[in-house]
Design an enzyme around this catalytic site. Sequence first.
Site, PDB file in Angstrom:
ATOM      1  CG  ASP A   1       9.839  -9.440 -12.615  1.00 63.13           C
ATOM      2  OD1 ASP A   1      10.635  -9.271 -13.283  1.00 63.13           O
ATOM      3  OD2 ASP A   1       9.765  -8.682 -11.287  1.00 63.13           O
TER       4      ASP A   1
ATOM      5  CG  HIS B   1       6.601  -2.551 -11.236  1.00 60.24           C
ATOM      6  ND1 HIS B   1       6.093  -3.381 -10.541  1.00 60.24           N
ATOM      7  CD2 HIS B   1       6.253  -2.787 -12.542  1.00 60.24           C
ATOM      8  CE1 HIS B   1       5.497  -4.462 -11.543  1.00 60.24           C
ATOM      9  NE2 HIS B   1       5.376  -3.960 -12.654  1.00 60.24           N
TER      10      HIS B   1
ATOM     11  CG  ASP C   1       2.891  -1.934  -1.730  1.00 63.21           C
ATOM     12  OD1 ASP C   1       2.202  -1.399  -0.884  1.00 63.21           O
ATOM     13  OD2 ASP C   1       3.449  -3.159  -1.714  1.00 63.21           O
ATOM     14  CB  SER C   2       6.663   2.399  -0.803  1.00 59.44           C
ATOM     15  OG  SER C   2       7.246   1.232  -1.151  1.00 59.44           O
TER      16      SER C   2
ATOM     17  N   GLY D   1      10.101   0.791  -2.930  1.00 65.59           N
ATOM     18  CA  GLY D   1      10.696   0.932  -1.552  1.00 65.59           C
ATOM     19  C   GLY D   1      10.663   2.530  -1.482  1.00 65.59           C
TER      20      GLY D   1
ATOM     21  CG  ASP E   1       2.851  -6.296  -8.008  1.00 70.14           C
ATOM     22  OD1 ASP E   1       3.523  -5.999  -9.326  1.00 70.14           O
ATOM     23  OD2 ASP E   1       3.360  -5.615  -6.883  1.00 70.14           O
TER      24      ASP E   1
HETATM   25  P1  13P Z   1       6.686   1.248  -4.767  1.00 71.73           P
HETATM   26  O1  13P Z   1       7.525   0.559  -3.663  1.00 71.73           O
HETATM   27  O2  13P Z   1       7.372   2.666  -5.196  1.00 71.73           O
HETATM   28  O3  13P Z   1       5.364   1.716  -4.187  1.00 71.73           O
HETATM   29  O4  13P Z   1       6.431   0.310  -5.977  1.00 71.73           O
HETATM   30  C1  13P Z   1       5.260  -0.633  -5.929  1.00 71.73           C
HETATM   31  C2  13P Z   1       5.472  -1.664  -7.065  1.00 71.73           C
HETATM   32  O5  13P Z   1       5.898  -1.330  -7.938  1.00 71.73           O
HETATM   33  C3  13P Z   1       4.692  -2.707  -6.794  1.00 71.73           C
HETATM   34  O6  13P Z   1       4.848  -3.678  -7.997  1.00 71.73           O
HETATM   35  O1  G3H Z   2       6.657  -4.391  -5.834  1.00 72.13           O
HETATM   36  C1  G3H Z   2       6.808  -4.897  -4.673  1.00 72.13           C
HETATM   37  C2  G3H Z   2       5.546  -4.527  -3.888  1.00 72.13           C
HETATM   38  O2  G3H Z   2       5.849  -3.442  -3.168  1.00 72.13           O
HETATM   39  C3  G3H Z   2       5.184  -5.636  -3.042  1.00 72.13           C
HETATM   40  O3  G3H Z   2       6.126  -5.640  -1.891  1.00 72.13           O
HETATM   41  O4  G3H Z   2       6.762  -8.182  -1.514  1.00 72.13           O
HETATM   42  O5  G3H Z   2       6.612  -6.630   0.364  1.00 72.13           O
HETATM   43  O6  G3H Z   2       4.529  -7.395  -0.657  1.00 72.13           O
HETATM   44  P1  G3H Z   2       5.868  -7.037  -0.909  1.00 72.13           P
HETATM   45 ZN    ZN Z   3       6.675  -3.637  -8.774  1.00 74.19          ZN
END
Ligand code: 13P
Ligand code: G3H
Ligand code: ZN
Length: 329
Positions: free
Chosen positions: A120, A231, A276-277, A199, A98
């Site tokens: 990216d 994302h 992720d968040s 986030g 990622d």
């Molecule tokens: P969120 O912070 O909205 O969960 O996005 C996660 C993400 O885009 C990981 O690449």
């Molecule tokens: O896109 C971002 C993801 O939420 C990854 O976050 O760099 O804190 O692992 P991180």
């Molecule tokens: Zn992302």
Amino acid sequence: MVSYKEFGLSNTVDVFRKAVTGGYAIPGYNFNNMEQIQAIITACLETQSPVILQVSRGARKYANGTMLMYMAKGGVEMMREMAAERGLKQIPITLHLDHGDDFEICKECIDAGFSSVMIDGSHLSYEENVALSGKVAKYAHSQKDYVSVEGELGTLAGVEDDVKVEGGKAVYTDPDQVEDFVKRTGVDSLAIAIGTSHGAYKFKPGTDPKLAHGVLHEIEKRILGFPIVLHGSSSVPQEYVDTINSYGGGLKHAIGVPEDELRKAAKSAVCKINVDSDGRLAMTAAMRKVMVEKPSEFDPRKFLGPARDELVKLYKHKNISVLGCENTA
Ligand code: 13P
Ligand code: G3H
Ligand code: ZN
């Protein structure tokens, strides 16, 4: 050099082709610890959905890249075992880098056995982004087993550990650039900016939390049938925010992308949605609750177990009601 097929992993080509025509999206769920990967695999197997396990630069720094690679391999074995025990069909699992931001990190992951990488280059000028993304795609596609590549055009607002945008300024993807970008780079999918951000603070209180569906539609028209990625697609469920705050937390004005906005996007050419968040919020809510309600508890499994259960619930809900990918494996 390790081939991802030896680990039982798949690239994203087939699952995206089906998702684009099927009107649903595949989850890109991030992980950096055991409970997260167990929950992701369990939820995706139980909902019979393909899954993309995502490893960020921050996750590699935290947990060690080799460790995460073997955790993914363990995830595949766990899925096979659970599928046999429960009489379920096995699901395709992708291991994806990622937000790789230079050629070296992408190459390192490809050589180690990742089946997909994101390059990216959104922090670069357009021409530099084309050149870097093209270089990664050329390397990834020349492997014995084709490694898929996600590129990005446009910039998302917000700040994560290792994913930063100068001044927090978002720039929507320019539909006039997408056709040229995918042709010249050869990437397999494209992450776009249409109002999502990383986030838990995606929209200002009092504003309308909407995505730029018009921009998405314009992009789709220029690259018909090409897989699009979103994302920053956590919805920041208010019940988690409330639980965290009622057990001593301090999250103020945390706002995410409404689920119906994502559902609408998933019905179009958006075929991967990154989350992720929300997983972080689910875990934190469950752990804070146990810590406050059971102050004499000191076995971490008593915090992490309920956190893992909550994650399974969250991911199943997303697959079924938001991404629409149930029974598509
Ligand atoms: P969120 O912070 O909205 O969960 O996005 C996660 C993400 O885009 C990981 O690449
Ligand atoms: O896109 C971002 C993801 O939420 C990854 O976050 O760099 O804190 O692992 P991180
Ligand atoms: Zn992302």
